[in-house]
Structure formats: C-alpha cells, structure tokens
Design a protein around this motif. Structure first.
Motif, PDB file in Angstrom:
ATOM      1  N   LYS A  49       6.394   8.989   3.960  1.00 48.75           N
ATOM      2  CA  LYS A  49       5.607   9.339   5.134  1.00 48.75           C
ATOM      3  C   LYS A  49       6.508   9.949   6.215  1.00 48.75           C
ATOM      4  O   LYS A  49       6.067  10.736   7.043  1.00 48.75           O
ATOM      5  CB  LYS A  49       4.886   8.101   5.672  1.00 48.75           C
TER       6      LYS A  49
ATOM      7  N   ASN B 289       0.796  -1.234   0.000  1.00 50.82           N
ATOM      8  CA  ASN B 289       0.000   0.000   0.000  1.00 50.82           C
ATOM      9  C   ASN B 289       0.829   1.285   0.000  1.00 50.82           C
ATOM     10  O   ASN B 289       0.288   2.368   0.239  1.00 50.82           O
ATOM     11  CB  ASN B 289      -0.952   0.035   1.218  1.00 50.82           C
ATOM     12  N   THR B 290       2.121   1.199  -0.312  1.00 49.90           N
ATOM     13  CA  THR B 290       2.976   2.389  -0.271  1.00 49.90           C
ATOM     14  C   THR B 290       4.000   2.370  -1.398  1.00 49.90           C
ATOM     15  O   THR B 290       4.659   1.360  -1.635  1.00 49.90           O
ATOM     16  CB  THR B 290       3.739   2.481   1.074  1.00 49.90           C
TER      17      THR B 290
ATOM     18  N   THR C  87       7.293   4.857  -2.486  1.00 52.79           N
ATOM     19  CA  THR C  87       8.145   5.992  -2.109  1.00 52.79           C
ATOM     20  C   THR C  87       9.071   6.289  -3.277  1.00 52.79           C
ATOM     21  O   THR C  87       9.918   5.469  -3.631  1.00 52.79           O
ATOM     22  CB  THR C  87       8.971   5.674  -0.846  1.00 52.79           C
TER      23      THR C  87
ATOM     24  N   THR D 158      -0.185  -1.558  -5.139  1.00 50.92           N
ATOM     25  CA  THR D 158       0.502  -0.309  -5.499  1.00 50.92           C
ATOM     26  C   THR D 158       0.786  -0.231  -6.997  1.00 50.92           C
ATOM     27  O   THR D 158       1.572   0.603  -7.434  1.00 50.92           O
ATOM     28  CB  THR D 158       1.840  -0.179  -4.739  1.00 50.92           C
TER      29      THR D 158
END
Length: 271
Positions: free
Chosen positions: A96, A40-41, A43, A233
């Motif tokens: 984050k 879910n991320t 970067t 993602t």
C-alpha cells in the motif's frame, strides 16, 4: 548469487530506480525474497539484496547512498558506522506504501568477539539500518536489530514471552514449528535470534535466522497458514507462497509494527 537483481517487478518509480541503482554496483548479490502477512493484507513485492562491504571503497558507498536518494542525515549515520560492518543490505517493500531500506551487518565482528571470549549471550547490534518512504524521506526511521547469540530454545521462548506478552498465543504454533526438534532438524541447530524493540514506538518484533537448520519454506507453511487464515489472507498468501515451497527458508520475522498491527514475514533464498 546473481549479477543483477531482477526477481521482483516493482511498479513505484522510486522502487524501480532504487533497484536499478543497486544493480549498477556490478557485483554479485545474495538475494532473498519475502512475503509478509498482516490482518487482511499480503505484501509480496519485497526483496533483500546483500553484498560484501569490501566490494567497494567507503567513498564509493557514499556515492551510491547519494544515488539512492537516501535522506542526507540517514546516509551520514550509516557512513559513520561502517567500520566493523562486513555486509550492506538493500531492501524494498512495495505494498500500500513503498519503503526503501539500507542496513549494515556486523556478523564477522560478532563471530570474532565470540571466538576471543569477549561476547556470549548478551545483546549485540547485528544490524543497524534506516528506512524511508520516497514520498516523505524526511521522516526516515532508524532500526537496530539486537542479536542474542548462542541461545537455546528455552531461552528463546523466554525472551519471546517477555518481548510479546500480549501475542504469545498468536505466534505459539509458529514458534513451536520453528523450534521443533526432530531427527532431520535438531532444535539447537544454530538458530540465530534477534529482536527489534524501538524505544520511541510500539514496535516489538523478533527475527530468527534458520539457514543452518536446513528448513524449507514448506516446513513452516502449515503454521503460517494458520495465521493467514486467522487474518483473512489465506487464499492470497497461498497463491504467492506456493511457487517457493522448496526454497531454503532463511528468516522468520514476526511481532507487532509501529502501529501495533501483528505481522509475519517469511524470507527465502533465491538461487
């Protein structure tokens, strides 16, 4: 090689300042971008800058560490280990949270030992570094990248099975694609295998340098997309990855972090 690192726009004040201070060194950098995915991320504000240690004196490096607001104890640790280093690496990750990193690399020393017959397959400290959050620099951590030089593919797979026994299936397609043997990219084409395994945390990860294999980002993209799809993602990952498909693939890093969350990072060289 570029004079001033400017390929990523950082929004955190500390990250922006860190990059500005690195740019003031006034020497050419080797630059890598990277994109990291976790469940879910995605970067994508990540950069790694490499510069030869000989560009500055030890005293000048110490001054730079202070300008970068490195934690004092961490700066002292890096400074005392610089003798056999040939490269300093400066990295920023902004997602984050923001993380700043400084590493030493001892590649030339390793090559010298191998050529002298003093080192073969056993673990060697290739990178020694520290990372910290600008919001809590007192909580800095130390990372050691253990290189296992001259491993063949079956030996790499055996080490991965031991390092990540619970994640073997997760990264199976990725490893198969990376180690695949074909006419253009032989499986034994100078892959450099490293591990990060912290005794004081749950982190277990590997890093495979594949520059000499001649791969492009697009060669590993299908396998990476399988993970991105599994981790929800895919759309975001594809959007950030597409502009770099023809860039040289430098490193592939994967495993579980200190919170035992699985991750994959693709590093690619900037022109």
């Amino acid at each position: 090689m570029k004079d001033a690192p400017s390929s990523v726009t950082f929004t955190h004040h500390a990250a922006h300042t860190f990059l500005e201070q690195c740019a003031k060194i006034g020497s050419n950098f080797h630059q890598e971008r990277s994109i990291k995915i976790q469940p879910n991320t995605v970067t994508h504000r990540r950069i790694l800058l490499g510069i030869e240690k000989k560009q500055k004196s030890d005293q000048e490096w110490a001054g730079l560490f202070k300008q970068l607001n490195m934690p004092a104890e961490a700066s002292a640790l890096i400074y005392t280990k610089m003798d056999n280093a040939n490269t300093l690496l400066f990295a920023i990750e902004e997602g984050k949270a923001t993380t700043l990193k400084v590493y030493l690399e001892f590649w030339d020393h390793l090559v010298q030992l191998i050529q002298q017959g003093k080192h073969a397959h056993e673990a060697f400290t290739l990178n020694q570094g520290i990372k910290w959050s600008p919001n809590s620099p007192e909580s800095w951590v130390q990372d050691t990248y253990w290189c296992y030089p001259m491993l063949k593919c079956d030996e790499i797979i055996a080490r991965l099975d031991t390092l990540l026994p619970d994640q073997t299936d997760t990264f199976a397609s990725l490893i198969s694609a990376l180690l695949a043997n074909n006419t253009q990219f032989p499986a034994e084409s100078d892959l450099i295998y490293m591990e990060v395994s912290d005794t004081n945390s749950l982190r277990r990860s590997f890093d495979i340098n594949c520059y000499k294999k001649g791969l492009k980002v697009k060669d590993l993209f299908p396998a990476a997309m399988q993970l991105a799809t599994k981790w929800s993602t895919a759309t975001d990952f594809e959007k950030h990855m597409l502009p770099f498909m023809d860039y040289p693939l430098g490193h592939v890093s994967a495993g579980v972090n200190r919170e035992k969350t699985p991750f994959l990072t693709l590093y690619f060289e900037l022109p």
